[in-house]
Write a protein that holds these residues in place. Structure first.
Motif, PDB file in Angstrom:
ATOM      1  N   ASP A  31       0.884  -1.287   0.026  1.00  0.00           N
ATOM      2  CA  ASP A  31      -0.062  -0.056   0.027  1.00  0.00           C
ATOM      3  C   ASP A  31       0.899   1.312  -0.021  1.00  0.00           C
ATOM      4  O   ASP A  31       0.685   2.182  -0.690  1.00  0.00           O
ATOM      5  N   GLU A  35       0.975   4.459  -2.850  1.00  0.00           N
ATOM      6  CA  GLU A  35       0.756   5.429  -2.706  1.00  0.00           C
ATOM      7  C   GLU A  35       2.064   6.421  -3.221  1.00  0.00           C
ATOM      8  O   GLU A  35       1.909   7.620  -3.658  1.00  0.00           O
ATOM      9  N   GLU A  39       1.664   9.428  -6.089  1.00  0.00           N
ATOM     10  CA  GLU A  39       2.096  10.694  -5.806  1.00  0.00           C
ATOM     11  C   GLU A  39       3.040  11.104  -6.976  1.00  0.00           C
ATOM     12  O   GLU A  39       3.156  12.124  -7.521  1.00  0.00           O
TER      13      GLU A  39
END
Length: 87
Positions: A31, A35, A39
């Motif tokens: 996870d 992320e 980004e």
């Protein structure tokens, strides 16, 4: 991360709680990595349509990558539940 998590989490190799913690840690790593990737795309892709397309591909791959670990965690939870009633 291994492509086949079931081969790396043998029931006899460690306690059930330790295996569950390891699987949860792996899910956290997966996870976190997605992320960071999302980004990076947000910061670098200028075209909004392209950015959303890339992000949707990343999210789909993320789901496929983490699902075997989610399935394994559910299997371990069921085993833990069975053991708690057997004790």
């Amino acid at each position: 991360m291994p492509d086949r998590p079931y081969q790396n989490y043998r029931m006899y190799s460690a306690s059930l709680d330790a295996m569950m913690r390891e699987v949860l840690h792996t899910l956290g790593d997966i996870d976190f990595a997605v992320e960071v990737e999302l980004e990076n795309v947000e910061a670098s892709a200028r075209d909004p349509k392209l950015r959303e397309h890339i992000k949707s591909k990343i999210k789909a791959a993320h789901g496929e990558r983490r699902q075997p670990y989610v399935d394994l965690l559910e299997t371990l939870r069921r085993q833990q539940h069975r053991q708690s009633f057997a004790a």
